[in-house]
Design an enzyme around this catalytic site. Structure first.
Site, PDB file in Angstrom:
ATOM      1  N   HIS A  84      13.812  35.442   2.292  1.00 56.26           N
ATOM      2  CA  HIS A  84      12.356  35.514   2.385  1.00 56.26           C
ATOM      3  C   HIS A  84      11.756  34.858   1.163  1.00 56.26           C
ATOM      4  CE1 HIS A  84       8.332  37.121   2.956  1.00 56.26           C
ATOM      5  NE2 HIS A  84       8.693  37.257   4.211  1.00 56.26           N
ATOM      6  N   ASP A  99      12.875  40.219  10.782  1.00 59.69           N
ATOM      7  CA  ASP A  99      13.219  39.581  12.050  1.00 59.69           C
ATOM      8  C   ASP A  99      14.667  39.774  12.449  1.00 59.69           C
ATOM      9  OD1 ASP A  99      10.724  38.640  12.652  1.00 59.69           O
ATOM     10  OD2 ASP A  99      10.956  36.942  11.302  1.00 59.69           O
TER      11      ASP A  99
HETATM   12  N1  CMC Z   1      20.866  30.990   5.026  1.00 56.14           N
HETATM   13  C1  CMC Z   1      21.555  30.287   4.091  1.00 56.14           C
HETATM   14  N2  CMC Z   1      21.029  29.883   2.928  1.00 56.14           N
HETATM   15  C2  CMC Z   1      19.742  30.196   2.689  1.00 56.14           C
HETATM   16  C3  CMC Z   1      18.971  30.932   3.614  1.00 56.14           C
HETATM   17  C4  CMC Z   1      19.595  31.341   4.810  1.00 56.14           C
HETATM   18  N3  CMC Z   1      18.896  32.035   5.726  1.00 56.14           N
HETATM   19  N4  CMC Z   1      17.720  31.101   3.119  1.00 56.14           N
HETATM   20  C5  CMC Z   1      17.728  30.502   1.923  1.00 56.14           C
HETATM   21  N5  CMC Z   1      18.941  29.954   1.652  1.00 56.14           N
HETATM   22  C6  CMC Z   1      19.351  29.291   0.413  1.00 56.14           C
HETATM   23  C7  CMC Z   1      18.813  27.870   0.329  1.00 56.14           C
HETATM   24  O1  CMC Z   1      19.702  26.935   0.856  1.00 56.14           O
HETATM   25  C8  CMC Z   1      18.630  27.736  -1.161  1.00 56.14           C
HETATM   26  O2  CMC Z   1      19.896  27.501  -1.738  1.00 56.14           O
HETATM   27  P1  CMC Z   1      20.040  26.581  -3.054  1.00 56.14           P
HETATM   28  O3  CMC Z   1      19.281  27.292  -4.146  1.00 56.14           O
HETATM   29  O4  CMC Z   1      21.511  26.508  -3.310  1.00 56.14           O
HETATM   30  O5  CMC Z   1      19.462  25.241  -2.720  1.00 56.14           O
HETATM   31  C9  CMC Z   1      18.177  29.105  -1.624  1.00 56.14           C
HETATM   32  O6  CMC Z   1      18.754  30.008  -0.654  1.00 56.14           O
HETATM   33  C10 CMC Z   1      16.677  29.290  -1.686  1.00 56.14           C
HETATM   34  O7  CMC Z   1      16.141  28.932  -0.401  1.00 56.14           O
HETATM   35  P2  CMC Z   1      14.715  28.261  -0.175  1.00 56.14           P
HETATM   36  O8  CMC Z   1      14.745  27.458   1.080  1.00 56.14           O
HETATM   37  O9  CMC Z   1      14.293  27.564  -1.430  1.00 56.14           O
HETATM   38  O10 CMC Z   1      13.824  29.549  -0.010  1.00 56.14           O
HETATM   39  P3  CMC Z   1      12.374  29.575   0.597  1.00 56.14           P
HETATM   40  O11 CMC Z   1      11.676  30.672  -0.099  1.00 56.14           O
HETATM   41  O12 CMC Z   1      11.739  28.231   0.571  1.00 56.14           O
HETATM   42  O13 CMC Z   1      12.639  29.935   2.123  1.00 56.14           O
HETATM   43  C11 CMC Z   1      12.921  31.167   4.133  1.00 56.14           C
HETATM   44  C12 CMC Z   1      12.474  31.209   2.661  1.00 56.14           C
HETATM   45  C13 CMC Z   1      12.552  32.498   4.805  1.00 56.14           C
HETATM   46  C14 CMC Z   1      12.172  30.023   4.882  1.00 56.14           C
HETATM   47  C15 CMC Z   1      14.457  30.931   4.177  1.00 56.14           C
HETATM   48  O14 CMC Z   1      15.118  31.985   3.520  1.00 56.14           O
HETATM   49  C16 CMC Z   1      14.981  30.763   5.596  1.00 56.14           C
HETATM   50  O15 CMC Z   1      14.944  29.655   6.142  1.00 56.14           O
HETATM   51  N6  CMC Z   1      15.458  31.895   6.230  1.00 56.14           N
HETATM   52  C17 CMC Z   1      15.899  31.855   7.603  1.00 56.14           C
HETATM   53  C18 CMC Z   1      14.683  31.905   8.514  1.00 56.14           C
HETATM   54  C19 CMC Z   1      14.068  33.280   8.565  1.00 56.14           C
HETATM   55  O16 CMC Z   1      14.753  34.295   8.737  1.00 56.14           O
HETATM   56  N7  CMC Z   1      12.721  33.313   8.474  1.00 56.14           N
HETATM   57  C20 CMC Z   1      11.967  34.560   8.623  1.00 56.14           C
HETATM   58  C21 CMC Z   1      11.251  34.977   7.390  1.00 56.14           C
HETATM   59  S1  CMC Z   1      10.631  36.652   7.572  1.00 56.14           S
HETATM   60  C22 CMC Z   1       9.354  36.495   8.711  1.00 56.14           C
HETATM   61  C23 CMC Z   1       8.136  35.872   8.133  1.00 56.14           C
HETATM   62  O17 CMC Z   1       7.571  36.424   7.179  1.00 56.14           O
HETATM   63  O18 CMC Z   1       7.707  34.846   8.686  1.00 56.14           O
END
Ligand code: CMC
Length: 424
Positions: free
Chosen positions: A305, A363
């Protein structure tokens, strides 16, 4: 508001900017004056940017705290119902018993859709994604209520809130009925909000539908837990659209569009798709490895998240509700549930996920509950949108009730400098 200042040095220039404190949470640095100094701030993804002032919802991501108007989400989920939470988000205080009753009665007065709305549904292909239908139908509400909608009128804004809260379950259920070719079921005002939603989803004209109280309660919890979440992508989209003075139904449609993506509201649908793709507990390790592989775009859906870096407090409540629902339905041994539980355990112990503070989010569990209730995965985000409508509306309402300017971000331009059109 403040007499504190921060000093920013840019080249040989020293710029003083005001610093403000909220009730709780990080201080903010007011950078509005920087444009006069010839510099912009740069924050793609709005990671460090407070885009507005708001008194609705507070999140402390490090400690897994979510407050609506000061009340912890766990307490609201335990003691409140969705409509009371709607009242709280909209008005800022919990209603008295009398206000609560009146609010519930008012919402029931608005549950039906204008009969011409049926034609909008008929215009869609049967295999259209229900989010596409919902986005279109909610946007179309602006055509029904445009003339009388004066954004500056508090009374009209309140009626709009009532209409939206009341009509979203009807629209959501009709998206489903249309897709499966069953007749639209009209709302029943003798039922609670969540019972009525279930009867519009699963009822048929030839039989009386009797809602299961445990499933209705779980549905209500899902609505509560998704009701608002501060300045996320869809809420910010609604605020940005609303900042132009656009019709509020159209603004809510823009929120629905933003919610649809798998990184936001589409995640609960993506979780179930992922569990089905994993298929068997023996494949989990392979998928964990894929999620960790930087060259593979696969991510563990339902994990991570932007704000919660400890745990998602909504996920805790959802996990308990999932247990209640699956026990009620005798699905404790459901293979997808088993895969989910095993996946969660492995990921929570794996260094990659621990180091990046990637925990199951709301989720991860809500999809399992919805599936157990019998709701198809393509409807999951629709239910999220239904629940979140009050959050979007409360933020829009907060913005247009005060001083606001059109939202207009700037950019770091890296394209070509001015050049002449080739005339040969
Ligand atoms: N699986 C594997 N690796 C992940 C995941 C995941 N679900 N989420 C983040 N990472 C890794 C990412 O690759 C990165 O690694 P590194 O630092 O080595 O490059 C690190 O963790 C930080 O990720 P980020 O993309 O910079 O984090 P963000 O804050 O931009 O993204 C997120 C947050 C929710 C979009 C992401 O965690 C994700 O895509 N999760 C899966 C989709 C999901 O479950 N979304 C629902 C969110 S809750 C409902 C809502 O509020 O909408």
């Amino acid at each position: 508001m403040t007499d504190r200042k921060a000093t920013l040095s840019v080249g040989d220039k020293s710029i003083e900017v005001p610093v403000y404190s909220g009730t709780v949470g990080p201080d903010v640095i007011d950078v509005r004056g920087l444009v006069q100094e010839g510099v912009f701030t740069y924050d793609p993804g709005f990671v460090s940017t407070a885009a507005c002032e708001s008194a609705i919802t507070y999140i402390d991501g490090a400690n897994g705290v979510l407050l609506h108007r000061g009340y912890p989400i766990e307490q609201l989920a335990e003691h409140s119902d969705y409509l009371e939470v709607c009242y709280l988000l909209l008005h800022g205080e919990l209603p008295s018993a009398e206000e609560n009753q009146k609010f519930h009665d008012t919402i029931k007065n608005h549950t039906m859709l204008h009969d011409q709305m049926r034609n909008f549904f008929q215009g869609f292909r049967r295999d259209a994604h229900p989010m596409a239908i919902m986005c279109g139908v909610v946007g179309a509400l602006s055509a029904f209520y445009h003339g009388e909608m004066d954004v500056a009128s508090q009374e009209q804004r309140e009626i709009t809130a009532h209409r939206l809260i009341a009509k979203m379950p009807t629209i959501a259920a009709w998206c489903y009925k249309y897709a499966i070719g069953q007749p639209f079921i009209y709302p029943r005002n003798d039922l609670s909000y969540s019972e009525n939603f279930l009867q519009m989803m699963f009822g048929v004209p030839c039989e009386e539908y009797k809602p299961n109280p445990i499933l209705a309660k779980a549905m209500d919890k899902i609505f509560i837990l998704h009701a608002d979440h501060e300045q996320n992508a869809s809420t910010s989209t609604v605020r940005l659209a609303g900042s132009t003075g656009a019709n509020p139904y159209a603004c809510i449609a823009s929120g629905i569009a933003a919610l649809w993506g798998p990184a936001h509201g589409g995640a609960n649908e993506a979780v179930l798709d992922m569990l089905a793709e994993i298929g068997d507990e023996s494949n989990i390790e392979k998928f964990i490895a894929k999620a960790k592989d930087k060259d593979d775009p696969f991510r563990l859906m339902g994990f991570g998240h932007r704000v919660y870096k400890n745990f998602d407090p909504r996920a805790k409540v959802m996990a308990e509700t999932a247990h209640e629902v699956l026990t009620e339905l005798g699905l404790e041994n459901d293979p997808l549930l088993k895969i989910a539980q095993r996946l969660e355990k492995i990921a929570l112990e794996d260094e990659y996920f621990v180091k990046r503070k990637l925990y199951p989010n709301v989720d991860f569990y809500s999809g399992l509950i919805l599936k157990a209730i019998g709701i198809p995965t393509s409807m999951f985000t629709v239910i999220f949108a239904l629940s979140r409508t009050i959050g979007w509306f409360s933020h829009w309402n907060e913005m247009v009730s005060g001083d606001y300017r059109i939202g207009r971000p700037r950019q770091l331009y890296t394209g070509s400098d001015s050049r002449d059109y080739p005339t040969k």
